[in-house]
Design a protein around this motif. Structure first.
Motif, PDB file in Angstrom:
ATOM      1  N   LEU A   1      -7.028   8.369  41.383  1.00 27.83           N
ATOM      2  CA  LEU A   1      -8.243   7.563  41.206  1.00 27.83           C
ATOM      3  C   LEU A   1      -9.479   8.335  41.635  1.00 27.83           C
ATOM      4  CD1 LEU A   1      -6.262   4.604  42.227  1.00 27.83           C
ATOM      5  CD2 LEU A   1      -8.039   4.258  40.541  1.00 27.83           C
TER       6      LEU A   1
ATOM      7  N   LYS B   1       4.473   0.155  45.165  1.00 25.46           N
ATOM      8  CA  LYS B   1       4.322   0.575  43.773  1.00 25.46           C
ATOM      9  C   LYS B   1       5.549   0.202  42.947  1.00 25.46           C
ATOM     10  CE  LYS B   1       2.888   4.279  40.752  1.00 25.46           C
ATOM     11  NZ  LYS B   1       2.353   5.638  40.652  1.00 25.46           N
TER      12      LYS B   1
ATOM     13  N   TYR C   1      -4.567  -1.346  47.554  1.00 24.93           N
ATOM     14  CA  TYR C   1      -3.660  -0.432  46.844  1.00 24.93           C
ATOM     15  C   TYR C   1      -3.122  -1.144  45.606  1.00 24.93           C
ATOM     16  CZ  TYR C   1       0.328   2.512  45.735  1.00 24.93           C
ATOM     17  OH  TYR C   1       1.238   3.304  45.074  1.00 24.93           O
ATOM     18  N   CYS C   2      -2.647  -2.375  45.771  1.00 21.41           N
ATOM     19  CA  CYS C   2      -2.145  -3.146  44.631  1.00 21.41           C
ATOM     20  C   CYS C   2      -3.226  -3.331  43.571  1.00 21.41           C
ATOM     21  CB  CYS C   2      -1.659  -4.515  45.093  1.00 21.41           C
ATOM     22  SG  CYS C   2      -0.129  -4.494  46.036  1.00 21.41           S
TER      23      CYS C   2
ATOM     24  N   VAL D   1      -3.952   0.172  41.780  1.00 23.13           N
ATOM     25  CA  VAL D   1      -2.811   0.678  41.012  1.00 23.13           C
ATOM     26  C   VAL D   1      -2.492  -0.257  39.852  1.00 23.13           C
ATOM     27  CG1 VAL D   1      -0.339   1.191  41.121  1.00 23.13           C
ATOM     28  CG2 VAL D   1      -1.865   2.020  42.918  1.00 23.13           C
TER      29      VAL D   1
ATOM     30  N   GLU E   1      -2.600  10.734  45.312  1.00 26.84           N
ATOM     31  CA  GLU E   1      -1.310  10.420  44.691  1.00 26.84           C
ATOM     32  C   GLU E   1      -1.471   9.643  43.380  1.00 26.84           C
ATOM     33  OE1 GLU E   1       1.171  11.882  46.234  1.00 26.84           O
ATOM     34  OE2 GLU E   1       0.057  12.296  48.074  1.00 26.84           O
ATOM     35  N   GLU E   2      -2.466   8.768  43.321  1.00 28.86           N
ATOM     36  CA  GLU E   2      -2.645   7.924  42.139  1.00 28.86           C
ATOM     37  C   GLU E   2      -3.723   8.445  41.193  1.00 28.86           C
ATOM     38  OE1 GLU E   2      -0.574   5.621  41.374  1.00 28.86           O
ATOM     39  OE2 GLU E   2       0.480   5.560  43.289  1.00 28.86           O
TER      40      GLU E   2
ATOM     41  N   LEU F   1      -4.626   6.667  47.203  1.00 32.59           N
ATOM     42  CA  LEU F   1      -5.198   6.294  45.910  1.00 32.59           C
ATOM     43  C   LEU F   1      -5.821   7.480  45.177  1.00 32.59           C
ATOM     44  CD1 LEU F   1      -6.780   2.878  46.886  1.00 32.59           C
ATOM     45  CD2 LEU F   1      -4.889   3.242  45.268  1.00 32.59           C
TER      46      LEU F   1
ATOM     47  N   LEU G   1       4.752   3.505  48.313  1.00 29.50           N
ATOM     48  CA  LEU G   1       5.619   3.665  47.141  1.00 29.50           C
ATOM     49  C   LEU G   1       6.574   2.486  46.982  1.00 29.50           C
ATOM     50  CD1 LEU G   1       6.278   7.507  47.202  1.00 29.50           C
ATOM     51  CD2 LEU G   1       4.737   6.209  45.701  1.00 29.50           C
TER      52      LEU G   1
ATOM     53  N   LYS H   1      -5.122  -0.116  37.102  1.00 22.11           N
ATOM     54  CA  LYS H   1      -4.961   1.119  36.314  1.00 22.11           C
ATOM     55  C   LYS H   1      -3.811   0.964  35.314  1.00 22.11           C
ATOM     56  CE  LYS H   1      -4.018   6.053  36.918  1.00 22.11           C
ATOM     57  NZ  LYS H   1      -3.722   7.108  37.918  1.00 22.11           N
TER      58      LYS H   1
END
Length: 157
Positions: free
Chosen positions: A63, A142, A16-17, A20, A60-61, A57, A139, A23
């Motif tokens: 990708l 994030k 996830y890190c 995100v 919500e993000e 990912l 989150l 990006k």
């Protein structure tokens, strides 16, 4: 600068890190081309990204599913090159530092320490069944990433 995010199995928090933060870097005119982002595991060899992480990912993000599905979990014992090349190894808890081979410990810092200058454990969401609770944990991560990103941006400006 080469940043390596690590967690226990490279299927939830660290990928996830990686996705995100990469990006964020790629979308920033100051940091683009100056920071390389990867992830790996310090404890467990797994074969694919966690389904809930994948969902976060993508949904919500924003990708691309093909990009997310291309993630192959890395592991310190069979991918030492990532650890050797990293300028900084950023983990989620102090325990992950204990699991690192000795030569990498000097590069290690937790995400909370990198972001806010003090240690706060980032719990593993792996056992959480409820998607909304899982998302809340991601989150938290994030928010730390945003703070760390802003610090790096000032350093590179």
């Amino acid at each position: 600068m080469k940043i390596l995010f690590v967690c226990a199995s490279n299927i939830c928090r660290s990928p996830y890190c990686e996705f995100v933060f990469r990006k964020m870097v790629e979308n920033d005119s100051v940091l683009k081309g100056k920071i390389e982002v990867k992830s790996s595991a310090v404890f467990n060899q797994m074969t694919k990204i966690n389904d809930k992480t994948r969902r976060v990912l993508i949904e919500e993000e924003g990708l691309d599913p093909v990009t997310v599905d291309a993630h192959v979990p890395s592991y310190v014992k069979n991918d030492r090159e990532r650890f050797d090349e990293a300028d900084v190894i950023i983990g989620m808890t102090k325990f992950q530092k204990v699991l690192l081979p000795k030569r990498y410990k000097k590069k290690y810092i937790t995400l909370s320490e990198a972001a806010i200058g003090k240690y706060e454990s980032i719990p593993d969401p792996w056992l959480i069944d409820d998607y909304n609770e899982y998302l809340k944990r991601m989150l938290i991560i994030k928010n730390y990433l945003i703070i760390y990103f802003d610090k790096l941006k000032k350093d590179f400006s």
